[in-house]
Design an enzyme around this catalytic site. Structure first.
Site, PDB file in Angstrom:
ATOM      1  N   ASP A  48       0.868  -1.170   0.000  1.00  0.00           N
ATOM      2  CA  ASP A  48       0.000   0.000   0.000  1.00  0.00           C
ATOM      3  C   ASP A  48       0.914   1.233   0.000  1.00  0.00           C
ATOM      4  OD1 ASP A  48      -2.318   1.689   0.589  1.00  0.00           O
ATOM      5  OD2 ASP A  48      -1.487   1.802   2.610  1.00  0.00           O
TER       6      ASP A  48
ATOM      7  N   ASP B  31      -0.190   5.186   0.755  1.00  0.00           N
ATOM      8  CA  ASP B  31      -0.454   6.220   1.759  1.00  0.00           C
ATOM      9  C   ASP B  31      -0.506   5.638   3.166  1.00  0.00           C
ATOM     10  OD1 ASP B  31      -1.354   8.855   0.165  1.00  0.00           O
ATOM     11  OD2 ASP B  31      -2.082   7.093  -0.897  1.00  0.00           O
TER      12      ASP B  31
ATOM     13  N   ASP C 111      -1.555  -0.581   5.890  1.00  0.00           N
ATOM     14  CA  ASP C 111      -1.737   0.035   7.210  1.00  0.00           C
ATOM     15  C   ASP C 111      -3.167  -0.032   7.715  1.00  0.00           C
ATOM     16  OD1 ASP C 111      -2.521   2.069   5.207  1.00  0.00           O
ATOM     17  OD2 ASP C 111      -2.862   3.291   6.998  1.00  0.00           O
TER      18      ASP C 111
HETATM   19  O1  PGA Z   1      -6.190   7.352  -1.728  1.00  0.00           O
HETATM   20  C1  PGA Z   1      -6.465   6.893  -0.587  1.00  0.00           C
HETATM   21  O2  PGA Z   1      -7.534   7.164   0.007  1.00  0.00           O
HETATM   22  C2  PGA Z   1      -5.482   5.976   0.114  1.00  0.00           C
HETATM   23  O3  PGA Z   1      -4.570   5.375  -0.732  1.00  0.00           O
HETATM   24  P1  PGA Z   1      -3.771   4.075  -0.242  1.00  0.00           P
HETATM   25  O4  PGA Z   1      -4.472   2.914  -0.893  1.00  0.00           O
HETATM   26  O5  PGA Z   1      -2.360   4.276  -0.755  1.00  0.00           O
HETATM   27  O6  PGA Z   1      -3.827   4.012   1.263  1.00  0.00           O
END
Ligand code: PGA
Length: 227
Positions: A16, A18, A176
């Protein structure tokens, strides 16, 4: 510590983005606050914005609008488009990489593991961030928002990320939050949780860590490579 994974077959590691590899909440909140100010709304704190992240930009903006007075008559779409303009113009400033991510990913790559990112963040924005932080390479694959017509937890996201990598090594997802764990479960893959505060999750995880320097050891245990 890397001796534990030095003699293994190549794994396909799917990360992942963010709040797993990077803390992008300050830059996302800053961009959203420009959009909210244009609408005459009060700003949201990065801490509050963090709860809006995880299900893609549309859900982020929907949640930000709901938290600051509700969805305007025009709906979410115009504000999503404005957020994409503002954040898309500079998704890098205010974003930081978590400690020890870079060294760990380079060393895992050096011992033969392959890596891709699977994120809800729009693919072009994710690519800009990963390249600016010198994470691409060692990361070579990227599946983001808009790559497919679904988002996580649809297992197609994880399958697509894995097929960008060569070979048929075991797939391990690292994320996360619950949506990442659910994506891995839906795809039949192992899941390892990054929890920087050490918080115990209320969902299933095969392993967890709070410092990227410890990730290779957890990975070795979860995949049985330390035996
Ligand atoms: O764009 C988002 O809401 C989160 O992105 P992610 O999948 O990298 O956590």
């Amino acid at each position: 510590m890397f001796d534990q994974v030095a003699h293994c077959v190549s794994l396909r590691l799917i990360f992942d983005l963010d709040e797993t590899l990077i803390d992008s909440v300050p830059s996302l909140a800053a961009a959203a606050n420009v959009m909210l100010a244009e609408l005459g709304r009060a700003p949201v704190t990065p801490q509050a914005y963090k709860a809006f992240v995880g299900h893609g930009m549309l859900q982020q903006i929907r949640r930000a609008l709901l938290a600051t007075g509700g969805i305007p008559d025009q709906g979410v779409e115009p504000y999503l488009a404005r957020m994409m303009e503002i954040y898309g113009a500079d998704p890098v400033s205010g974003t930081v990489i978590f400690p020890n991510v870079s060294d760990t990913l380079h060393q895992l790559s050096d011992v033969g593991h392959q890596m891709a990112v699977c994120t809800q963040k729009p693919e072009d924005q994710a690519r800009t961030v990963l390249k600016s932080l010198n994470l691409m390479p060692p990361i070579t694959g990227l599946t983001g928002g808009g790559t497919l017509d679904v988002l996580k937890p649809d297992p197609a996201m994880l399958h697509h990320a894995a097929t960008q990598l060569s070979g048929d090594g075991q797939i391990v997802m690292v994320g996360d939050r619950d949506v990442d764990a659910q994506t891995a479960a839906n795809a039949g893959a192992k899941f390892i949780l990054f929890t920087p505060q050490g918080t115990q999750p209320d969902f299933y995880t095969d392993g967890l860590f709070s410092d990227w320097a410890h990730f290779p050891a957890v990975l070795a245990t979860v995949t049985g490579l330390s035996a």
